[in-house]
Design an enzyme around this catalytic site. Structure first.
Site, PDB file in Angstrom:
ATOM      1  N   ASP A 161       0.825  -1.199   0.000  1.00  0.00           N
ATOM      2  CA  ASP A 161       0.000   0.000   0.000  1.00  0.00           C
ATOM      3  C   ASP A 161       0.871   1.266   0.000  1.00  0.00           C
ATOM      4  O   ASP A 161       0.794   2.084   0.911  1.00  0.00           O
ATOM      5  CB  ASP A 161      -0.898  -0.077   1.254  1.00  0.00           C
ATOM      6  CG  ASP A 161      -1.820   1.109   1.396  1.00  0.00           C
ATOM      7  OD1 ASP A 161      -2.151   1.745   0.385  1.00  0.00           O
ATOM      8  OD2 ASP A 161      -2.211   1.399   2.548  1.00  0.00           O
ATOM      9  N   GLU A 397       3.943  -7.846   7.730  1.00  0.00           N
ATOM     10  CA  GLU A 397       2.710  -8.563   7.403  1.00  0.00           C
ATOM     11  C   GLU A 397       2.878  -9.665   6.370  1.00  0.00           C
ATOM     12  O   GLU A 397       2.204  -9.672   5.335  1.00  0.00           O
ATOM     13  CB  GLU A 397       1.624  -7.570   6.962  1.00  0.00           C
ATOM     14  CG  GLU A 397       1.298  -6.540   8.014  1.00  0.00           C
ATOM     15  CD  GLU A 397       0.074  -5.692   7.683  1.00  0.00           C
ATOM     16  OE1 GLU A 397      -0.466  -5.811   6.577  1.00  0.00           O
ATOM     17  OE2 GLU A 397      -0.347  -4.917   8.559  1.00  0.00           O
ATOM     18  N   TYR A 463      -5.992  -3.049  13.147  1.00  0.00           N
ATOM     19  CA  TYR A 463      -6.904  -1.964  12.762  1.00  0.00           C
ATOM     20  C   TYR A 463      -8.288  -2.148  13.362  1.00  0.00           C
ATOM     21  O   TYR A 463      -9.288  -1.991  12.678  1.00  0.00           O
ATOM     22  CB  TYR A 463      -6.927  -1.846  11.231  1.00  0.00           C
ATOM     23  CG  TYR A 463      -5.623  -1.241  10.716  1.00  0.00           C
ATOM     24  CD1 TYR A 463      -5.477   0.135  10.616  1.00  0.00           C
ATOM     25  CD2 TYR A 463      -4.537  -2.044  10.399  1.00  0.00           C
ATOM     26  CE1 TYR A 463      -4.281   0.700  10.195  1.00  0.00           C
ATOM     27  CE2 TYR A 463      -3.337  -1.491   9.978  1.00  0.00           C
ATOM     28  CZ  TYR A 463      -3.216  -0.112   9.877  1.00  0.00           C
ATOM     29  OH  TYR A 463      -2.032   0.454   9.478  1.00  0.00           O
ATOM     30  N   GLU A 499       1.417  -0.712  14.110  1.00  0.00           N
ATOM     31  CA  GLU A 499       0.452   0.007  13.267  1.00  0.00           C
ATOM     32  C   GLU A 499      -0.910  -0.015  13.929  1.00  0.00           C
ATOM     33  O   GLU A 499      -1.357  -1.053  14.426  1.00  0.00           O
ATOM     34  CB  GLU A 499       0.316  -0.634  11.866  1.00  0.00           C
ATOM     35  CG  GLU A 499       1.481  -0.397  10.939  1.00  0.00           C
ATOM     36  CD  GLU A 499       1.241  -0.910   9.515  1.00  0.00           C
ATOM     37  OE1 GLU A 499       0.070  -0.952   9.083  1.00  0.00           O
ATOM     38  OE2 GLU A 499       2.234  -1.268   8.852  1.00  0.00           O
TER      39      GLU A 499
HETATM   40  C1  BDP Z   1      -1.166  -2.309   6.821  1.00  0.00           C
HETATM   41  C2  BDP Z   1       0.100  -2.209   6.002  1.00  0.00           C
HETATM   42  C3  BDP Z   1       0.396  -0.771   5.571  1.00  0.00           C
HETATM   43  C4  BDP Z   1      -0.860  -0.128   5.037  1.00  0.00           C
HETATM   44  C5  BDP Z   1      -1.914  -0.137   6.116  1.00  0.00           C
HETATM   45  C6  BDP Z   1      -3.207   0.555   5.689  1.00  0.00           C
HETATM   46  O1  BDP Z   1       1.206  -2.711   6.711  1.00  0.00           O
HETATM   47  O2  BDP Z   1       1.432  -0.753   4.631  1.00  0.00           O
HETATM   48  O3  BDP Z   1      -0.637   1.157   4.539  1.00  0.00           O
HETATM   49  O4  BDP Z   1      -2.206  -1.467   6.415  1.00  0.00           O
HETATM   50  O5  BDP Z   1      -4.077  -0.141   5.174  1.00  0.00           O
HETATM   51  O6  BDP Z   1      -1.717  -3.557   6.693  1.00  0.00           O
HETATM   52  O7  BDP Z   1      -3.339   1.759   5.837  1.00  0.00           O
END
Ligand code: BDP
Length: 586
Positions: A161, A397, A463, A499
């Site tokens: 991404d 990932e 997330y 993240e």
């Molecule tokens: C994660 C990835 C990252 C993406 C992020 C996203 O590691 O590179 O930019 O998600 O979706 O899974 O914003």
């Protein structure tokens, strides 16, 4: 892979500037003699990605040529001359005065070739570099995979991404060194009470036996030692009494100077240790939190090209939010960036470009593994002396077609078994090359548990409240807490959330705070930090992302931009930046 420097024994000429440039979609350039000069060139900035410099080049990822002519100073005669490229994404070939000198694969690490025998001393020399960035399944990171595990189609067809910016991204430098020069230096530090111990290995370019000299200097302290080279190698251990230790709060650097019969090299070194104990990361024996960001090398017009004012500004903005750490997601950043991290006191998780590894096709796996190992070797060779680098990250990932397998299903799943073998090999290689730092990889939700076995720290990209339970923050935070506790119970290793984030359109507000508003991002981040604050095993929180960044086009990315930045792509703060300040800076 020592960083080139100018001193009384060495010279350096930075060729950054505007170069001649021409795309070569049919790959005919070499046959047409473009290594001697281009026929229909336009201007291009080096360093810089080509994609945003011309509208028509935005999606161009094929072969392209860069040419620059330069005199080489007469004063360099008698020395050995090298051409060094800080990075070129992805495959580069270097020509000097029409002759092919060598090639390098991999988009984010430096390479150098000796060109002494090619030099014309009386006239200008033609330096030509061809660069190509095709997306291929065998490359690291991979593109154009025919096993699209990612649910949404994207253009260009990456497995990752961020935009696949192409070109010469870091300076091209000519440098000269004496005939027998200092080729490599390794510094390892330990702490003994109030004293700092430095163990140093110096390697010369030839297997000669000679005497040398070494000095560590900082403030009023100067410690010296003799170097006895045997077959080009010298090892020495020094003690700095009452040393000033390097840390995120006091990033004290000593200057190490090495002197041999013909050469000089100076290096800034920090005395520090890094370790894990239970759920904590210990810096110089004391628990430390690694708070900050996942980031990208990314900016308007310069793309992934080195942008020095931006580096300085980004460090200032990170500090303004109280951050002391970041991960070089998802590839090694520039050497200049690492030098700044040493100086500013940032704790770095240094990552190779192994984004979204997949373990399907055996042939591809084997090629990718070779590339990953090469990039580990090159990265550690480049960054091993930076006190700021405290952890190596071998992948981001990695995934299997089926996530969230039960333990017994995972045992027999071929992709899980291959993935474990792959990751174990990478982590083993890191430990062989550098037993002094921590090792990890960044997991996503549903990652096979067994893969984490050899990590020192469990890094979690999650997330909750965005891709899962989006808009339902209360529930999301309960799930987050449950998952964190479960991971801790399984491994009893420190956890960093590498993240967590929410796309946010700067200037969009909402009451109530629905997804995409600044309020939602602010509450999302506040909620995560509050959960983390209650958990002793959390060793750091790294928000995704420091700033909005260019990604590929898809229905997931408005305007081709990932908007999870706490700052916009132009570096203005969103509300969330102030929340981070509340937690980290006060
Ligand atoms: C994660 C990835 C990252 C993406 C992020 C996203 O590691 O590179 O930019 O998600 O979706 O899974 O914003």
């Amino acid at each position: 892979m020592l960083y080139p420097q100018q001193n009384i024994f060495r010279n350096k000429l930075d060729l950054s500037g505007v170069w001649d440039f021409q795309v070569d979609p049919d790959q005919m350039g070499e046959q047409k003699g473009w290594q001697n000069g281009l026929v229909d060139a336009r201007s291009i900035a080096v360093p810089g990605s080509w994609n945003e410099q011309y509208e028509g080049l935005y999606n161009y990822l094929g072969l392209a040529w860069y040419v620059k002519s330069t005199y080489i100073p007469q004063g360099w005669r008698g020395q050995r001359v090298f051409l060094r490229v800080g990075s070129a994404c992805y495959f580069a070939t270097v020509y000097v005065n029409g002759n092919k000198i060598g090639s390098h694969e991999g988009g984010h690490l430096p390479f150098a070739f000796e060109i002494t025998d090619q030099i014309r001393w009386e006239t200008e020399n033609v330096i030509a570099i061809s660069v190509e960035n095709e997306l291929k399944p065998t490359r690291v990171p991979s593109g154009n995979m025919n096993t699209p595990l990612l649910p949404v189609a994207s253009f260009p067809h990456t497995t990752y991404d961020f935009f696949p910016f192409a070109g010469i991204h870091r300076p091209v430098v000519l440098y000269s060194v004496p005939q027998t020069y200092i080729e490599d230096v390794t510094v390892v530090t330990e702490i003994d009470g109030a004293d700092g111990i430095l163990k140093m290995t110096v390697r010369l370019s030839a297997a000669v036996s000679e005497q040398g000299f070494l000095q560590i200097k900082g403030g009023d302290t100067t410690v010296t030692a003799k170097l006895a080279f045997l077959d080009g190698l010298a090892e020495v251990q020094l003690t700095v009494a009452n040393a000033k230790f390097w840390s995120d709060k006091t990033p004290y650097l000593y200057v190490l100077t090495i002197q041999t019969e013909q050469d000089h090299y100076a290096l800034k070194v920090g005395i520090r240790t890094i370790a894990v104990q239970g759920g904590q990361i210990l810096l110089n024996g004391q628990p430390v939190q690694m708070n900050g960001y996942g980031r990208h090398e990314d900016f308007i017009a310069s793309g992934k090209g080195l942008n020095l004012p931006l580096l300085v500004k980004d460090y200032q903005l990170m500090r303004w939010t109280g951050a002391n750490s970041y991960r070089t997601s998802h590839y090694p950043y520039s050497e200049e960036e690492m030098q700044l991290a040493d100086r500013e006191g940032f704790l770095i998780i240094d990552e190779i470009p192994a984004v979204s590894l997949q373990f399907e096709d055996d042939e591809n796996i084997a090629v990718r593994q070779r590339m990953c190992l090469q990039q580990i070797d090159e990265l550690i060779a480049r960054d091993k002396n930076h006190p700021s680098v405290v952890m190596w990250c071998v992948a981001n990932e990695p995934m299997t077609p089926r996530l969230n397998l039960t333990a017994s299903d995972a045992l027999n799943d071929p992709a899980v078994v291959k993935g474990k073998d792959f990751l174990d090999k990478l982590m083993r290689r890191v430990r062989e090359l550098d037993p002094t730092r921590l090792v990890t990889f960044a997991t996503l939700g549903g990652t096979p548990t067994s893969w984490v076995e050899h990590c020192d720290v469990v890094c979690m990209n999650r997330y909750w409240g965005w891709y899962i339970l989006g808009g339902e923050l209360d529930k999301a935070l309960v799930s987050l807490e449950q998952e964190l506790d479960a991971v801790w119970e399984t491994w009893h290793k420190p956890i960093i959330m590498t993240e967590f984030g929410a796309d946010t359109l700067a200037g969009m507000h909402g009451h109530p705070n629905v997804m995409w508003t600044e309020e939602y991002q602010a509450e999302y981040i506040r909620g995560h930090l509050m959960v983390a604050a209650q958990k002793d095993y959390i060793a750091g929180m790294q928000v995704w992302n420091f700033a909005d960044f260019a990604s590929v086009q898809s229905i997931m990315r408005v305007g081709g931009i990932n908007m999870k930045g706490v700052f916009t792509r132009g570096r203005t703060p969103k509300m969330a930046a102030h929340v981070l300040r509340e937690f980290w800076a006060k």
